[in-house]
Scaffold this motif. Sequence first.
Motif: not given
Length: 262
Positions: A196-203
Amino acid sequence: MSGLTNETDWLAALRVRAAQPPLRPREPLRLGSAEIGSIEPDMGRRMVEAGLPLRATANAWQISSHDDEALADLAHWLRDQGLASRWRDELLPVTDAAGQRHGAIERAAVRPLGITTHAVHLVGRHPDGRFWVQQRAFDKATDPGLWDTLVGGLMSADEDVPKTLERETWEEAGLHLTELDQLRPLGHLQIRRPVDEGYMVEKASLFQAVLPVRAQPANQDGEVAGFACLDAQALRAQLASGRFTLEAALILAHALEQNGPR
């Protein structure tokens, strides 16, 4: 996902969800010579017009000052515009693709700016082979009420992976790593998807451990509604029914593949 009964089907669907492009075009966000995230061009233009320390370059957006104050300016603007998530007064590391740190920024700003977050997850096993899992509190900003790994959380700016694992294991389950048996790495997971807030990039760095037979997880920070201990069959059924977060479902499916019932 409730219509997907075959394990290959629901697991394949999860993997597709975990590797999605942004909903709208985004361009790289740079700090110094490092690419640290991404933003939508319209947001970049609004930031420049607001006098923030940002300028447009060829197909990218350059933060003008290489310090945490510039990152804080971006974060506060996002909050004031209602574009950030819940403000936490918690700094997360700002890294490039290689994991090199270049600064720190408020947690609420990472998704709008496409900044990579770094998480740890602990898969907890009972000595008889069952899996300990937690239900997320119903007032969580993300995935309230869904089920999760025994322990999961984000690395703060002043931490490394071992320190984060130790802190999160105590805060979420009331356990110290020294109490656990057979603690070992379980691999890594990367998620890229719109939120919802943008773009998730998670490691995420994954671990597994066995809890002592009489151990009972006890939440310390108010972010867990409860715990359960499931055998492999019950866990697979709940994963397939969509009762777990995307990240937890992928991690636990991986743990099932690696271990199976004992």
